[in-house]
Design a protein around this motif. Structure first.
Motif, PDB file in Angstrom:
ATOM      1  N   ARG A  72       0.827  -1.207   0.000  1.00  0.00           N
ATOM      2  CA  ARG A  72       0.000   0.000   0.000  1.00  0.00           C
ATOM      3  C   ARG A  72       0.869   1.268   0.000  1.00  0.00           C
ATOM      4  O   ARG A  72       0.608   2.211  -0.737  1.00  0.00           O
ATOM      5  N   LEU A  73       1.925   1.277   0.806  1.00  0.00           N
ATOM      6  CA  LEU A  73       2.843   2.412   0.850  1.00  0.00           C
ATOM      7  C   LEU A  73       3.501   2.621  -0.511  1.00  0.00           C
ATOM      8  O   LEU A  73       3.537   3.744  -1.027  1.00  0.00           O
ATOM      9  N   LEU A  74       3.994   1.554  -1.099  1.00  0.00           N
ATOM     10  CA  LEU A  74       4.663   1.655  -2.386  1.00  0.00           C
ATOM     11  C   LEU A  74       3.712   2.190  -3.451  1.00  0.00           C
ATOM     12  O   LEU A  74       4.041   3.115  -4.185  1.00  0.00           O
ATOM     13  N   LYS A  75       2.522   1.627  -3.516  1.00  0.00           N
ATOM     14  CA  LYS A  75       1.564   2.057  -4.535  1.00  0.00           C
ATOM     15  C   LYS A  75       1.125   3.505  -4.335  1.00  0.00           C
ATOM     16  O   LYS A  75       0.799   4.187  -5.300  1.00  0.00           O
ATOM     17  N   SER A  76       1.140   3.984  -3.097  1.00  0.00           N
ATOM     18  CA  SER A  76       0.743   5.368  -2.860  1.00  0.00           C
ATOM     19  C   SER A  76       1.809   6.350  -3.338  1.00  0.00           C
ATOM     20  O   SER A  76       1.511   7.514  -3.575  1.00  0.00           O
ATOM     21  N   VAL A  93     -14.901  12.055 -16.995  1.00  0.00           N
ATOM     22  CA  VAL A  93     -13.509  12.314 -16.630  1.00  0.00           C
ATOM     23  C   VAL A  93     -13.405  12.578 -15.130  1.00  0.00           C
ATOM     24  O   VAL A  93     -12.529  12.038 -14.450  1.00  0.00           O
ATOM     25  N   TRP A  94     -14.307  13.397 -14.590  1.00  0.00           N
ATOM     26  CA  TRP A  94     -14.271  13.732 -13.167  1.00  0.00           C
ATOM     27  C   TRP A  94     -14.542  12.511 -12.292  1.00  0.00           C
ATOM     28  O   TRP A  94     -13.909  12.329 -11.261  1.00  0.00           O
ATOM     29  N   GLN A  95     -15.463  11.663 -12.719  1.00  0.00           N
ATOM     30  CA  GLN A  95     -15.745  10.444 -11.956  1.00  0.00           C
ATOM     31  C   GLN A  95     -14.522   9.521 -11.944  1.00  0.00           C
ATOM     32  O   GLN A  95     -14.194   8.916 -10.925  1.00  0.00           O
ATOM     33  N   MET A 100      -9.773   7.212  -9.198  1.00  0.00           N
ATOM     34  CA  MET A 100      -8.328   7.013  -9.064  1.00  0.00           C
ATOM     35  C   MET A 100      -7.813   7.639  -7.764  1.00  0.00           C
ATOM     36  O   MET A 100      -6.945   7.076  -7.097  1.00  0.00           O
ATOM     37  N   ALA A 101      -8.347   8.805  -7.402  1.00  0.00           N
ATOM     38  CA  ALA A 101      -7.941   9.452  -6.151  1.00  0.00           C
ATOM     39  C   ALA A 101      -8.311   8.575  -4.954  1.00  0.00           C
ATOM     40  O   ALA A 101      -7.538   8.449  -3.999  1.00  0.00           O
ATOM     41  N   ALA A 102      -9.478   7.961  -5.017  1.00  0.00           N
ATOM     42  CA  ALA A 102      -9.906   7.070  -3.924  1.00  0.00           C
ATOM     43  C   ALA A 102      -8.958   5.875  -3.811  1.00  0.00           C
ATOM     44  O   ALA A 102      -8.573   5.456  -2.714  1.00  0.00           O
ATOM     45  N   VAL A 107      -8.233  12.211  -0.441  1.00  0.00           N
ATOM     46  CA  VAL A 107      -9.611  12.587  -0.094  1.00  0.00           C
ATOM     47  C   VAL A 107      -9.984  13.871  -0.813  1.00  0.00           C
ATOM     48  O   VAL A 107      -9.168  14.751  -1.030  1.00  0.00           O
ATOM     49  N   ASN A 108     -11.228  13.951  -1.182  1.00  0.00           N
ATOM     50  CA  ASN A 108     -11.766  15.134  -1.857  1.00  0.00           C
ATOM     51  C   ASN A 108     -12.381  16.041  -0.808  1.00  0.00           C
ATOM     52  O   ASN A 108     -13.311  15.658  -0.125  1.00  0.00           O
TER      53      ASN A 108
END
Length: 109
Positions: A72-76, A93-95, A100-102, A107-108
């Protein structure tokens, strides 16, 4: 972040050896590019680094711990654009960016 690769080898079930005895020490912050002809093992190495494949021999550690405990650390922190990737036609595009951000834990607000 420090990524260490010890005696990494990957042989596919078909018997094709993609990597053999790779030893690397990758420290951040750095920009690292993989160059080589088709079939050299670049994509296989990247799939191993993001735990998309498990090596047939050797180990990958992140900050001294096995990759599977630090995945998880590496992928972040890893920027990775695979050769082929899927898009979701049903998302705007926004969705897609929210999705991807999630996945990255952003966090948004």
């Amino acid at each position: 972040m420090n990524v260490e690769i010890f005696n990494l080898s990957m042989t596919y079930p078909s018997g094709k050896t993609a990597l053999r005895g790779i030893n690397l020490n990758l420290s951040s912050p750095n920009l690292i590019g993989l160059l080589g002809p088709n079939g050299a093992g670049k994509s296989t190495l990247m799939k191993l680094l993001v735990a998309g494949l498990l090596p047939t021999e050797g180990a990958i550690s992140v900050d001294g711990k096995p990759l599977m405990k630090q995945e998880r650390l590496l992928k972040s922190r890893l920027g990775y654009l695979p050769q082929s990737f899927g898009l979701f036609d049903e998302l705007t595009v926004w969705q897609f960016l929210d999705y991807m951000a999630a996945l990255k834990g952003i966090v948004n607000s």
